[in-house]
Write a protein that holds these residues in place. Structure first.
Motif, mmCIF file in Angstrom:
data_model
loop_
_atom_site.group_PDB
_atom_site.id
_atom_site.type_symbol
_atom_site.label_atom_id
_atom_site.label_comp_id
_atom_site.label_asym_id
_atom_site.label_seq_id
_atom_site.Cartn_x
_atom_site.Cartn_y
_atom_site.Cartn_z
ATOM 1 N N THR A 1 0.829 -1.208 0.000
ATOM 2 C CA THR A 1 0.000 0.000 0.000
ATOM 3 C C THR A 1 0.859 1.252 0.000
ATOM 4 N N ARG A 2 1.871 1.293 0.861
ATOM 5 C CA ARG A 2 2.749 2.467 0.922
ATOM 6 C C ARG A 2 3.477 2.679 -0.403
ATOM 7 N N ASP A 3 4.026 1.603 -0.955
ATOM 8 C CA ASP A 3 4.767 1.712 -2.219
ATOM 9 C C ASP A 3 3.859 2.190 -3.348
ATOM 10 N N ALA A 4 2.635 1.668 -3.390
ATOM 11 C CA ALA A 4 1.719 2.056 -4.454
ATOM 12 C C ALA A 4 1.313 3.516 -4.331
ATOM 13 N N LEU B 1 1.320 -12.512 -4.827
ATOM 14 C CA LEU B 1 1.413 -11.529 -5.903
ATOM 15 C C LEU B 1 0.029 -11.094 -6.360
ATOM 16 N N GLY B 2 -0.904 -12.054 -6.452
ATOM 17 C CA GLY B 2 -2.269 -11.714 -6.844
ATOM 18 C C GLY B 2 -2.924 -10.783 -5.852
ATOM 19 N N ARG B 3 -2.681 -11.010 -4.565
ATOM 20 C CA ARG B 3 -3.234 -10.106 -3.552
ATOM 21 C C ARG B 3 -2.614 -8.715 -3.679
ATOM 22 N N ALA B 4 -1.302 -8.653 -3.874
ATOM 23 C CA ALA B 4 -0.651 -7.359 -4.052
ATOM 24 C C ALA B 4 -1.180 -6.653 -5.293
ATOM 25 N N ASN B 5 -1.415 -7.416 -6.346
ATOM 26 C CA ASN B 5 -1.957 -6.839 -7.568
ATOM 27 C C ASN B 5 -3.344 -6.255 -7.322
ATOM 28 N N THR C 1 2.551 -0.810 -11.710
ATOM 29 C CA THR C 1 3.019 -0.382 -10.395
ATOM 30 C C THR C 1 3.838 -1.473 -9.719
ATOM 31 N N LEU C 2 3.316 -2.698 -9.724
ATOM 32 C CA LEU C 2 4.062 -3.783 -9.078
ATOM 33 C C LEU C 2 5.405 -4.013 -9.751
ATOM 34 N N VAL D 1 7.712 -1.104 -8.538
ATOM 35 C CA VAL D 1 8.142 -1.066 -7.135
ATOM 36 C C VAL D 1 8.924 -2.309 -6.733
ATOM 37 N N THR D 2 8.742 -3.418 -7.464
ATOM 38 C CA THR D 2 9.483 -4.637 -7.142
ATOM 39 C C THR D 2 10.720 -4.820 -7.998
ATOM 40 N N GLY D 3 10.797 -4.103 -9.135
ATOM 41 C CA GLY D 3 11.913 -4.309 -10.052
ATOM 42 C C GLY D 3 11.880 -5.654 -10.725
ATOM 43 N N SER D 4 10.711 -6.279 -10.791
ATOM 44 C CA SER D 4 10.563 -7.626 -11.354
ATOM 45 C C SER D 4 9.458 -7.623 -12.401
ATOM 46 N N ASP D 5 9.586 -8.518 -13.383
ATOM 47 C CA ASP D 5 8.547 -8.681 -14.396
ATOM 48 C C ASP D 5 7.499 -9.712 -13.996
#
Length: 825
Positions: free
Chosen positions: A228-231, A285-289, A326-327, A330-334
């Motif tokens: 939440t903070r990162d987004a 990841l799905g929850r973060a998405n 966004t993910l 903030v994660t630097g990942s694909d």
């Protein structure tokens, strides 16, 4: 109740403008009856054309009084959910006092009991047209207004809503007046919720769930709060527009129909996202998405709201795209984009194949019920892919500038397609008329294929039959041989064919068009590439490329161009070495649910099941114990292993590391035993008593409905179509009922489905009914007679939009399976 038409909404918006809502809800009465109720008082202030007439929306259990500008209106005059208001003044206030009914179908003000402790929880889900079941209102998206809510609740309850809630004593809560909101964004969540609070950048944060999930909530809240903070930081930096709705609460509620709902300041989520057992990395990841998706809605949908439902893509396509972006940032990942390919885009392609496919924007939505059906893979996944193509077309700087202008110009108001395109054209200096016609306002998708010659790759675009849409595609082509990438070709395809020079390159054994998944198109692998998959795919090191291949195989199954046995062979060869959690999860589901469950002819299933179970066992054995990969493999084994192993697992013996005491995993095992007829009703009831929770109840219902005997099917069907079950309980029963290869047992229920499920309309809202009709459709009775039964039911012409759409689309999927079986018999 009649559904609001666009014509009525336009006329009402020309007649009035709403200036304020004052709503009082009393949640302390009527909750002990079989049909619990709550008190509702609403005072709606609005301006109007003097002397004009309009109508107020109200669907109450009992109306006590209606007063317009000091003049009473007879409650008996409420007709079809509407109150006629006549002889309006320039400034008006209408006050309504009523008793409202709680729902148990996930719409309106839903009330649920947690069997773990007997505690009650309430949440508001006013999407899409359920607001009048909670308070009297002008229920359409373009009549936005500020809300002031007061809620009286049992003293031990917490109350949350769109505005910051203050407890003033004796169970009374006052919520801060909101910014202008559409009616369908208003919510109240009340109950003995467990909470974790925080603050970031001046924004109060809260995460809440049922008391019985308190321990899991506390364990998982730090991860969710960090997302939440990162987004927030990313959205603030990208658009330069701060979050506008005060505090930000995320409430995980029981028996929720959707994944989540973007109520400003008080987002509601399905509470299964609070994992009470082991969770894979792709589930986290799905929850973060989902968190990022709903937060994006604070700008796309909440700050700027569509004028009417035909532009719902302005909400959903943007939130879908922004969540993945966004993910990734903030994660630097694909990983988010890979997950989008194998889960979201696969869903979207299925929606595009269906008879109900529609344009991303401007899809006909003559009324609210029709519009509800278009919250699908087109509006979400295709719309997000189209935005990626728009960025490729205009450049990211122009896109961000255009979006920022669009949000700023229409803040707290409404907008339509023309407004968005105007902002994009101004930012880029380019006309988007032709581009929008091809990508936004025309349905269908192209097919992209590639073939390699000695010194070139021939890339082709095939348009859908009868389509004149000219869609430019920005994409790439990758070629692989023996684990080495031998081709990496960027391309812009603006015609039906292009030749890409590759002088000096060796022929690729596996050629993948759209390998980076930049565009929206069916990927058609060549015959040579398909034949090479079992040997080559496991050696492809790029997860995004592997994901595109798996989606191409999924589409090939649906088009009857790929043999399901090839899919089994590819799975068996590649899955033991697959390490990407999203690919593991989605391909595992593809094989267990679709290939073994539907596509393969009965005689091919035993060998295929053995092959799939063998690949899952190999992946489990090679994975780090307790890892996401090990959990994914264990779940596939739970669906395919022999009953002897499953029985030991059900008894808690020989379980993989990390799964001892995992009740959710045990229900997967028990469901498989039930499908095989290897467990009894008393055993399932004993398991339910040991897991006395919402999830345990649903797991037991699914497993019992899956038992392959006459008595169990009769019981499950009565529970499914009878009275008293909640939306989630119906879905759980439907999810188990048709499992397994039991056509002889289930055939009699094909006719009963077509009779009984549509009849639920009088008891279940359209949103919930669409889901149960989809899940309960008899797709595993793979026979032309099932298709004919649906044709006959559709021909009657009396189905609601929700059921009609579900039947049409599920019949289409059944036709795909029948075509595949015929092609590869």
């Amino acid at each position: 109740m009649s559904s609001l038409t666009r014509a009525d909404a336009q006329l009402r918006a020309q007649t009035i403008a709403v200036t304020a809502y004052q709503v009082e809800l009393d949640l302390t009465r009527g909750d002990q009856s079989d049909h619990p109720t709550f008190g509702s008082r609403s005072a709606v202030s609005f301006t109007a054309t003097p002397g004009a007439s309009t109508f107020l929306d109200l669907r109450a259990r009992e109306v006590h009084s209606i007063d317009l500008n000091g003049t009473p209106i007879d409650p008996a005059t409420v007709t079809d959910g509407r109150v006629t208001l006549t002889d309006l003044a320039p400034q008006n206030t209408v006050v309504v006092e009523a008793t409202m009914a709680y729902s148990n179908d996930g719409q309106g003000l839903h009330r649920a009991l947690d069997p773990a402790d007997g505690l009650a929880y309430v949440y508001g889900h006013l999407f899409l047209d359920a607001a009048p079941t909670v308070f009297a209102c002008f229920d359409q998206p373009d009549l936005k207004a500020p809300y002031s809510l007061t809620v009286t609740a049992p003293p031990e309850w917490t109350v949350l809503g769109n505005g910051a809630a203050v407890h003033t004593g004796d169970g009374r809560w006052e919520l801060a007046t909101t910014k202008p909101l559409a009616t369908y964004f208003v919510t109240v969540c009340a109950g003995p919720y467990a909470s974790v609070t925080d603050e970031h950048d001046g924004i109060p944060l809260g995460i809440h769930a049922r008391a019985s999930l308190a321990e899991h909530l506390r364990e998982q809240a730090p991860e969710m709060l960090q997302v939440t903070r990162d987004a927030f930081d990313y959205y603030h930096q990208l658009f330069g527009i701060r979050y506008p709705f005060g505090s930000y609460h995320q409430v995980f509620v029981p028996e929720f129909n959707a994944g989540a709902m973007e109520n400003p300041g008080c987002v509601t989520f399905r509470d299964a996202m609070i994992h009470r057992g082991a969770a894979t990395d792709d589930e986290r990841l799905g929850r973060a998405n989902t968190i990022c998706h709903e937060m994006a809605h604070m700008w796309f949908g909440d700050l700027v709201t569509m004028q009417w439902w035909d532009d719902l893509w302005l909400n959903e396509s943007f939130a879908e795209y922004m969540a993945h972006r966004t993910l990734s940032a903030v994660t630097g990942s694909d990983d988010a984009w890979v997950d989008a390919t194998v889960s979201r885009k696969a869903w979207g392609y299925a929606a595009e194949r269906a008879p109900s496919t529609h344009p991303v924007a401007g899809s006909p939505a003559p009324d609210a019920d029709t519009a509800l059906q278009n919250f699908d893979g087109i509006s979400y996944a295709k719309g997000a892919a189209v935005l990626r193509q728009l960025i490729a077309h205009l450049g990211d700087d122009a896109f961000v500038a255009g979006v920022t202008a669009y949000l700023s110009d229409h803040a707290y108001g409404n907008a339509a397609l023309a407004d968005f395109l105007g902002a994009m054209e101004a930012a880029s200096g380019r006309s988007l008329t032709g581009w929008a016609e091809g990508w936004l306002t025309t349905a269908g998708l192209d097919t992209i294929a590639a073939e390699q010659a000695d010194d070139s790759v021939r890339l082709t675009r095939t348009r859908p039959p009868g389509s004149a849409a000219d869609r430019p595609h920005t994409l790439d082509v990758a070629g692989w041989s023996d684990g080495a990438q031998v081709l990496a070709l960027p391309a812009v395809l603006t015609s039906d064919e292009a030749t890409l020079p590759v002088a000096g390159s060796e022929p690729a054994a596996l050629l993948i068009p759209n390998a980076g998944d930049l565009t929206w198109a069916t990927v058609q692998l060549s015959a040579e590439s398909l034949a090479a998959l079992p040997a080559e795919l496991a050696q492809v090191s790029e997860a995004q490329h592997r994901a595109v291949v798996w989606v191409a195989l999924t589409d090939g199954l649906a088009h009857a161009s790929v043999d399901p046995r090839l899919v089994v062979d590819t799975f068996a060869a590649t899955w033991p070495g697959e390490d990407h959690p999203s690919i593991l999860s989605r391909t595992g589901f593809l094989l267990t649910a679709r290939v073994l469950g539907e596509y393969l002819a009965d005689r091919h299933v035993p060998a295929a099941r053995t092959a799939v179970a063998g690949a899952a066992r190999a992946r489990l054995d090679s994975a780090e114990p307790g890892s996401s990969q090990a959990l994914g493999a264990a779940r596939v084994l739970a669906a395919t292993a022999d009953p002897e192993l499953l029985r030991r697992w059900a008894d808690g013996e020989e379980l993989p590391q990390g799964l001892a005491g995992d009740a959710d995993f045990r229900w997967l095992v028990l469901r498989s035993l039930a499908v095989a007829g290897e467990v009894t009703v008393p055993e399932l009831e004993s398991a339910r008593e040991a897991d006395n929770s919402v999830q345990g109840n649903l797991g037991a219902l699914t497993a019992r409905a899956a038992l392959p005997d006459e008595a169990s099917k009769a019981w499950a069907w009565e529970q499914l179509v009878g009275d008293g079950r909640s939306n989630h309980e119906r879905n759980a029963l439907a999810g188990g009922f048709w499992l397994g290869r039991h056509a002889d047992l289930l055939r009699q229920y094909v006719a009963r489905f077509h009779r009984d499920v549509p009849a639920l309309e009088s008891r279940v809202g359209q949103d919930a009914l669409a889901r149960v009709a989809t899940i309960a459709y008899p797709r595993t009775v793979v026979e032309e007679a099932t298709v004919a039964a649906t044709d006959e039911r559709l021909a009657a012409g009396d189905l609601s939009p929700a059921v009609g759409r579900a039947l049409i689309d599920q019949q289409s999927v059944l036709r795909e399976v029948l075509a595949s079986r015929k092609a590869f018999a």
